[in-house]
Write a protein that holds these residues in place. Structure first.
Motif, PDB file in Angstrom:
ATOM      1  N   ASP A 225       0.860  -1.180   0.000  1.00 46.24           N
ATOM      2  CA  ASP A 225       0.000   0.000   0.000  1.00 46.24           C
ATOM      3  C   ASP A 225       0.902   1.237   0.000  1.00 46.24           C
ATOM      4  N   PRO A 226       0.948   1.985  -1.094  1.00 44.10           N
ATOM      5  CA  PRO A 226       1.863   3.135  -1.173  1.00 44.10           C
ATOM      6  C   PRO A 226       1.536   4.240  -0.174  1.00 44.10           C
ATOM      7  N   ASN A 227       0.351   4.184   0.406  1.00 43.52           N
ATOM      8  CA  ASN A 227      -0.049   5.225   1.359  1.00 43.52           C
ATOM      9  C   ASN A 227       0.280   4.880   2.803  1.00 43.52           C
ATOM     10  N   LYS A 228       0.764   3.658   3.038  1.00 42.25           N
ATOM     11  CA  LYS A 228       1.132   3.261   4.403  1.00 42.25           C
ATOM     12  C   LYS A 228       2.642   3.353   4.575  1.00 42.25           C
ATOM     13  N   PRO A 229       3.110   3.649   5.800  1.00 44.11           N
ATOM     14  CA  PRO A 229       4.556   3.754   6.027  1.00 44.11           C
ATOM     15  C   PRO A 229       5.254   2.409   5.817  1.00 44.11           C
ATOM     16  N   MET A 230       6.488   2.487   5.338  1.00 42.96           N
ATOM     17  CA  MET A 230       7.267   1.286   5.038  1.00 42.96           C
ATOM     18  C   MET A 230       8.578   1.310   5.806  1.00 42.96           C
ATOM     19  N   ILE A 231       8.986   0.135   6.241  1.00 43.45           N
ATOM     20  CA  ILE A 231      10.322  -0.018   6.801  1.00 43.45           C
ATOM     21  C   ILE A 231      10.968  -1.240   6.169  1.00 43.45           C
ATOM     22  N   VAL A 232      12.303  -1.205   6.121  1.00 41.74           N
ATOM     23  CA  VAL A 232      13.070  -2.250   5.445  1.00 41.74           C
ATOM     24  C   VAL A 232      14.002  -2.920   6.453  1.00 41.74           C
ATOM     25  N   PHE A 233      13.813  -4.203   6.644  1.00 46.03           N
ATOM     26  CA  PHE A 233      14.740  -5.000   7.437  1.00 46.03           C
ATOM     27  C   PHE A 233      15.746  -5.643   6.477  1.00 46.03           C
ATOM     28  N   THR A 234      17.027  -5.473   6.780  1.00 39.25           N
ATOM     29  CA  THR A 234      18.064  -6.120   5.984  1.00 39.25           C
ATOM     30  C   THR A 234      18.897  -7.020   6.897  1.00 39.25           C
ATOM     31  N   PHE A 235      19.269  -8.178   6.356  1.00 40.88           N
ATOM     32  CA  PHE A 235      20.018  -9.164   7.136  1.00 40.88           C
ATOM     33  C   PHE A 235      21.290  -9.525   6.372  1.00 40.88           C
ATOM     34  N   ALA A 258      11.626  -9.033   3.474  1.00 40.45           N
ATOM     35  CA  ALA A 258      12.861  -8.371   3.876  1.00 40.45           C
ATOM     36  C   ALA A 258      13.917  -8.648   2.810  1.00 40.45           C
ATOM     37  N   THR A 259      15.077  -8.014   2.964  1.00 40.52           N
ATOM     38  CA  THR A 259      16.200  -8.215   2.040  1.00 40.52           C
ATOM     39  C   THR A 259      17.345  -8.873   2.788  1.00 40.52           C
ATOM     40  N   PHE A 260      17.885  -9.939   2.191  1.00 44.07           N
ATOM     41  CA  PHE A 260      18.986 -10.683   2.791  1.00 44.07           C
ATOM     42  C   PHE A 260      20.247 -10.485   1.944  1.00 44.07           C
ATOM     43  N   PHE A 261      21.219  -9.771   2.500  1.00 43.91           N
ATOM     44  CA  PHE A 261      22.504  -9.578   1.833  1.00 43.91           C
ATOM     45  C   PHE A 261      23.407 -10.743   2.219  1.00 43.91           C
ATOM     46  N   GLU A 262      23.538 -11.682   1.287  1.00 42.52           N
ATOM     47  CA  GLU A 262      24.183 -12.940   1.623  1.00 42.52           C
ATOM     48  C   GLU A 262      25.629 -13.009   1.132  1.00 42.52           C
ATOM     49  N   LEU A 263      26.402 -13.832   1.811  1.00 44.16           N
ATOM     50  CA  LEU A 263      27.774 -14.107   1.416  1.00 44.16           C
ATOM     51  C   LEU A 263      27.798 -15.257   0.411  1.00 44.16           C
ATOM     52  N   GLY A 372      10.538   4.688   6.269  1.00 44.10           N
ATOM     53  CA  GLY A 372      11.774   4.753   5.498  1.00 44.10           C
ATOM     54  C   GLY A 372      12.993   4.229   6.223  1.00 44.10           C
ATOM     55  N   SER A 373      12.810   3.705   7.413  1.00 41.93           N
ATOM     56  CA  SER A 373      13.951   3.148   8.151  1.00 41.93           C
ATOM     57  C   SER A 373      14.506   1.917   7.433  1.00 41.93           C
ATOM     58  N   ILE A 374      15.826   1.841   7.368  1.00 36.52           N
ATOM     59  CA  ILE A 374      16.527   0.668   6.842  1.00 36.52           C
ATOM     60  C   ILE A 374      17.364   0.109   7.982  1.00 36.52           C
ATOM     61  N   ILE A 375      16.990  -1.054   8.477  1.00 37.18           N
ATOM     62  CA  ILE A 375      17.582  -1.620   9.691  1.00 37.18           C
ATOM     63  C   ILE A 375      18.618  -2.670   9.321  1.00 37.18           C
ATOM     64  N   LEU A 376      19.788  -2.577   9.931  1.00 30.38           N
ATOM     65  CA  LEU A 376      20.838  -3.558   9.739  1.00 30.38           C
ATOM     66  C   LEU A 376      20.764  -4.628  10.823  1.00 30.38           C
ATOM     67  N   GLN A 401       4.491  -1.320   7.146  1.00 24.94           N
ATOM     68  CA  GLN A 401       4.652  -2.428   6.215  1.00 24.94           C
ATOM     69  C   GLN A 401       6.124  -2.825   6.183  1.00 24.94           C
ATOM     70  N   PHE A 402       6.370  -4.104   6.030  1.00 25.44           N
ATOM     71  CA  PHE A 402       7.735  -4.602   5.951  1.00 25.44           C
ATOM     72  C   PHE A 402       8.003  -4.999   4.504  1.00 25.44           C
ATOM     73  N   VAL A 403       8.863  -4.256   3.827  1.00 24.11           N
ATOM     74  CA  VAL A 403       9.061  -4.435   2.391  1.00 24.11           C
ATOM     75  C   VAL A 403      10.534  -4.688   2.082  1.00 24.11           C
ATOM     76  N   THR A 404      10.780  -5.207   0.883  1.00 23.14           N
ATOM     77  CA  THR A 404      12.170  -5.382   0.460  1.00 23.14           C
ATOM     78  C   THR A 404      12.774  -4.021   0.127  1.00 23.14           C
ATOM     79  N   LEU A 405      14.081  -3.997   0.099  1.00 24.62           N
ATOM     80  CA  LEU A 405      14.770  -2.739  -0.184  1.00 24.62           C
ATOM     81  C   LEU A 405      14.453  -2.231  -1.586  1.00 24.62           C
TER      82      LEU A 405
END
Length: 415
Positions: A225-235, A258-263, A372-376, A401-405
């Motif tokens: 929903d573009p009208n609801k606030p979004m935050i991004v969890f990254t792992f 969420a977004t997973f930055f993998e090795l 707009g928070s991007i959490i590490l 909302q919890f969305v991908t980056l």
């Protein structure tokens, strides 16, 4: 006097008749020449016509003779592309008595890809070649679309063609052994063989040697929903058995992603977890192969760390990673020059790597959350999974909302 007049009229009639016969003969000769010239191009060789049924159009239009040969297939989308191409040639505006001759070569490979090479030649009245035009249609019958060369090669691997042929090919045909490349004028540049080049090839036919993932590409999507606030969890630093799945399940229960930055080396060891995340709609990012500090690395080391990870993820998912999380958050000018993907860090650090304590993690994150928070975070620790399980219901209750980056970045760029 009357007799002389009569003889003169007879002579006049005879001359006019002779002139008429001469005009008729010249016309017949001229028409015959046109017909003869036309006949020379009426039949074409079936050599190299290995796909499709040959059709012929032979006619004169606006004093231009056209002899057009082209293929027809069972695929109506492809047929329409061919018809459009032929229609453009029919519209040729040249000099009177020009001959336009269209021939073609065709082939089908892997029971999926059709390549048609059109050769258009224009001759003058003396059958002297005036110009030659070469054009291609390369068509994917499975996807029912034409292919562009950038769809055949992964990422920035087009530079390999530049190195091999000293230019980026304009045209190509897909063959059983490789991709044959041509310049803009249809001159052959050479064959880019699949053998020993699997990592460069993006074609996803199971018979084509490549790294491309050959499994089911259907992935789950979340509604945003573009009208609801979004935050991004990254792992970062995963995937890790049990912990990564536990975090994934928490997001699925909350209706988020969420977004997973993998090795790369951990994806090699736990590829099933990477595939599981991708198929459930989570985003996979690049966090280097071995967690080397790329900000102090040379160009060769940077490329190795980034592209080895790209290759592994591509083989597991069939999707090219678009985002890079620089190790230690450090970015050098050389990295910006060498890495063609978007590099992005964070604005909230959970410090889970330091505390490894659920309550401490919550205290580092919850008070600072905003749209707009991007959490590490890192999918390495039990405490991180516990914090995520506790945090998501609280934040969901507040309307986040919890969305991908990538989804978040796309939403901000369209506002």
């Amino acid at each position: 006097m009357g007799k002389q007049r009569f003889e003169f009229d007879r002579l006049k009639i005879l001359v006019l008749a002779l002139l008429a016969v001469m005009v008729l003969l010249v016309s017949l000769i001229f028409l015959g020449r046109k017909e003869d010239r036309y006949q020379e191009f009426k039949s074409v060789s079936l050599d190299n016509k290995k796909a499709g049924e040959t059709l012929q159009d032979e006619f004169s239009e606006a004093d231009v003779i056209l002899a057009l040969h082209y293929p027809q297939f069972s695929d109506e989308t492809l047929n329409q592309l061919i018809k459009d191409h032929v229609a453009a040639i029919r519209a040729y505006q040249g000099e009177e008595n020009d001959l336009v001759f269209l021939d073609y070569e065709s082939m089908k490979s892997f029971d999926q890809y059709v390549t048609i090479r059109f050769i258009e030649k224009v001759y003058d009245e003396q059958i002297k070649l005036k110009q030659t035009n070469t054009s291609f249609i390369t068509y994917d019958m499975k996807q029912q679309k034409t292919l562009k060369i950038e769809e055949l090669f992964r990422s920035d691997y087009l530079v390999q063609l530049q190195t091999m042929f000293n230019e980026i090919p304009e045209h190509f045909q897909i063959e059983e052994q490789g991709i044959r490349c041509f310049d803009k004028d249809g001159n052959e540049l050479g064959l880019f063989e699949y053998a020993n080049h699997e990592r460069f090839i993006a074609l996803k036919n199971p018979q084509v040697p490549s790294l491309a993932y050959k499994g089911d590409e259907e992935v789950e999507k979340m509604t945003i929903d573009p009208n609801k606030p979004m935050i991004v969890f990254t792992f970062d630093d995963g995937p890790t058995p049990e912990i990564t799945k536990r975090i994934m399940d928490a997001f699925l229960a909350a209706g988020g992603r969420a977004t997973f930055f993998e090795l790369g080396n951990r994806m090699e060891a736990y590829g099933d977890l990477t595939q599981m995340l991708y198929q459930h709609g989570f985003e996979i990012g690049n966090h280097s192969y071995s967690h080397a500090n790329l900000s102090v690395a040379d160009e060769a080391a940077i490329r190795q760390e980034i592209y080895a990870t790209q290759d592994i993820a591509y083989a597991l998912t069939g999707k090219e990673i678009q985002l890079v999380r620089p190790t230690y958050g450090a970015v050098s000018d050389l990295m910006r020059e060498v890495i063609p993907f978007r590099m992005i860090n964070w604005n909230i650090d959970s410090l889970d790597w330091k505390t490894r304590n659920k309550e401490a993690i919550l205290n580092e994150v919850l008070p600072y959350i905003e749209d707009g928070s991007i959490i590490l975070m890192h999918d390495l620790y039990d405490a991180t999974a516990e914090a995520v399980e506790a945090m998501l219901p609280i934040l969901a209750e507040k309307g986040y909302q919890f969305v991908t980056l990538s989804d978040y970045l796309a939403s901000t760029e369209t506002k």
